[in-house]
Every structure is written in C-alpha cells, then in structure tokens.
Scaffold this motif. Structure first.
Motif, PDB file in Angstrom:
ATOM      1  N   GLU A  99      -2.488  20.042 -54.106  1.00 48.40           N
ATOM      2  CA  GLU A  99      -1.661  20.239 -55.299  1.00 48.40           C
ATOM      3  C   GLU A  99      -0.178  20.169 -54.949  1.00 48.40           C
ATOM      4  N   TYR A 151       5.237  13.579 -56.861  1.00 46.67           N
ATOM      5  CA  TYR A 151       5.216  13.038 -58.216  1.00 46.67           C
ATOM      6  C   TYR A 151       5.726  13.999 -59.288  1.00 46.67           C
ATOM      7  N   TYR A 173       3.084  16.448 -64.561  1.00 45.70           N
ATOM      8  CA  TYR A 173       1.996  15.547 -64.961  1.00 45.70           C
ATOM      9  C   TYR A 173       2.522  14.288 -65.627  1.00 45.70           C
ATOM     10  N   SER A 174       3.040  13.411 -64.805  1.00 45.94           N
ATOM     11  CA  SER A 174       3.522  12.115 -65.251  1.00 45.94           C
ATOM     12  C   SER A 174       2.386  11.102 -65.136  1.00 45.94           C
ATOM     13  N   ASP A 175       2.626   9.903 -65.643  1.00 46.06           N
ATOM     14  CA  ASP A 175       1.629   8.838 -65.490  1.00 46.06           C
ATOM     15  C   ASP A 175       1.394   8.531 -64.016  1.00 46.06           C
ATOM     16  N   ARG A 224       1.671  10.613 -61.531  1.00 42.97           N
ATOM     17  CA  ARG A 224       0.870  11.709 -60.963  1.00 42.97           C
ATOM     18  C   ARG A 224      -0.606  11.550 -61.345  1.00 42.97           C
ATOM     19  N   ARG A 225      -0.866  11.204 -62.595  1.00 40.37           N
ATOM     20  CA  ARG A 225      -2.258  11.015 -63.028  1.00 40.37           C
ATOM     21  C   ARG A 225      -2.915   9.863 -62.265  1.00 40.37           C
ATOM     22  N   ALA A 226      -2.162   8.794 -62.032  1.00 38.66           N
ATOM     23  CA  ALA A 226      -2.700   7.661 -61.262  1.00 38.66           C
ATOM     24  C   ALA A 226      -2.999   8.089 -59.824  1.00 38.66           C
ATOM     25  N   GLU A 250      -3.714  11.136 -58.820  1.00 32.60           N
ATOM     26  CA  GLU A 250      -4.889  12.019 -58.862  1.00 32.60           C
ATOM     27  C   GLU A 250      -6.174  11.192 -58.925  1.00 32.60           C
ATOM     28  N   ALA A 251      -6.152  10.123 -59.720  1.00 26.48           N
ATOM     29  CA  ALA A 251      -7.327   9.257 -59.819  1.00 26.48           C
ATOM     30  C   ALA A 251      -7.611   8.580 -58.472  1.00 26.48           C
TER      31      ALA A 251
END
Length: 201
Positions: A149, A156, A159-161, A163-165, A167-168
């Motif tokens: 985390e 990043y 919770y930006s785009d 960051r989400r990418a 995480e994926a």
C-alpha cells in the motif's frame, strides 16, 4: 572528556575524506552514485508476495533459537529468495528496499549460524543474541499489505487512474507465474551486476 561539535565535525570530515580516498584507490567513484530505481511497485509487490515462504522459514528459525537450539539451514536451496531481496533494493520508494535489507540480514544470520555449526563452535555461540538479531531482521519484513500500500501510495498518490492500473498490474503479477517471470526477467537485465553494486549508495 567529551568532544565539542566542532571536533566531531572535524573527525567526520577527516573520516569522509579517508573513505573517499579508499574508494578512489579501489577504482570506484569518490562518492557513491544514487541507487538506480528500476523495479516499479507492481513488480515489487509481486516479489514481496513470493518472499512469504522465506519469511516463514525465518520465523520458524527464530522459534527454534528461542528454545535455545541451533539448526543448520541449507541456504543453497534459498538462493531464489536472496535474488528476490537483491531485486527489491532497486525498487521505488523506501519500503521495498527496507524489505531487501531484512532479507539480506536474515541470510547473514543464517550463514553465521551455519558457520558456527560447521566449525563446532555451538557451545560458545550466543543463541540469545542471534535470536534478537533475527527478530529485528524479521521486523523489516513488514506485512505484505502495508508495504504494498505504501509503495503504491508513494509512487501514484491517491486513487487515480494510474494507481488503479498499477493495482491491476500488481494483481496480475501476483496471480500469474508466467507474467511474473517475464516482468522479473526483464527487470533482471536492468539492475546492476554484483560487481557494479559498489558504485551505488
């Protein structure tokens, strides 16, 4: 008699110059170069995930030491974990490199114990000291979730785009051995060799 701040600073300056001279004699830069940042947080997280069995081994050894016993561990069978730890040293942020330090220190303790057993020095071996050192080393291997985390947040932010990418990608690398191996092997070609590590911080 205690040294003054000026005297301490003078000693520090002298020692720094001595160290710089030694590095130059060894063919190294006078001052270490900044550590290269090669491993992105998603791959760092996947490496930390794959270090869980190594952490379990260290915890088990600490429990054996707590009983006042020594046991030999075949470190040759653990070399992949040493390599994982080395890779984490070139990760973004401070948490993955801290994990790397913990892995390195645990290996040093394993080798110290093995050496005492191999050389028949178990009677004089300070088991309590080894247990304390190992406990400290294990503490550097923070929980997988907290380290991941913070690594993601450092790189990043919220919770930006992006960051989400990331995480994926982290989930993909943790779930798929083939995907992990491809990313790991690529990063492996970029990190400094063992011989080159001395030029960096």
């Amino acid at each position: 008699m205690a040294l003054t701040n000026a005297e301490l600073q003078s000693d520090l300056d002298r020692l720094t110059e001595t160290l710089r001279a030694v590095r130059i004699e060894q063919g190294l830069p006078a001052d270490p170069l900044p550590r290269p940042i090669i491993v992105e947080p998603p791959l760092s997280a996947a490496i930390v995930h794959r270090l869980a069995p190594f952490k379990a081994i260290a915890v088990k050894l600490a429990a054996i030491l707590a009983q006042g016993q020594l046991t030999r561990v075949d470190v040759n069978k653990l070399e992949q974990y040493r390599d994982y730890g080395r890779m984490l040293n070139y990760s973004y942020g401070i948490f993955a490199p801290l994990y790397s330090t913990g892995v390195h220190s645990i290996f040093c303790e394993l080798e110290r114990i093995n050496e005492a057993i191999d050389e028949g020095r178990t009677v004089d071996f300070d088991v309590n000291s080894a247990m304390r050192r190992l406990h400290f080393d294990i503490s550097a291997l923070m929980s997988e979730r907290s380290g991941n985390e913070w690594g993601m947040y450092d790189k990043y932010g919220g919770y930006s785009d992006e960051r989400r990418a990331a995480e994926a990608e982290r989930k993909r690398l943790i779930a798929g051995d083939e995907a992990f191996r491809a990313a790991y092997d690529e990063a492996l070609t970029l990190i400094p060799t063992e011989e080159e590590t001395m030029i960096y911080e």
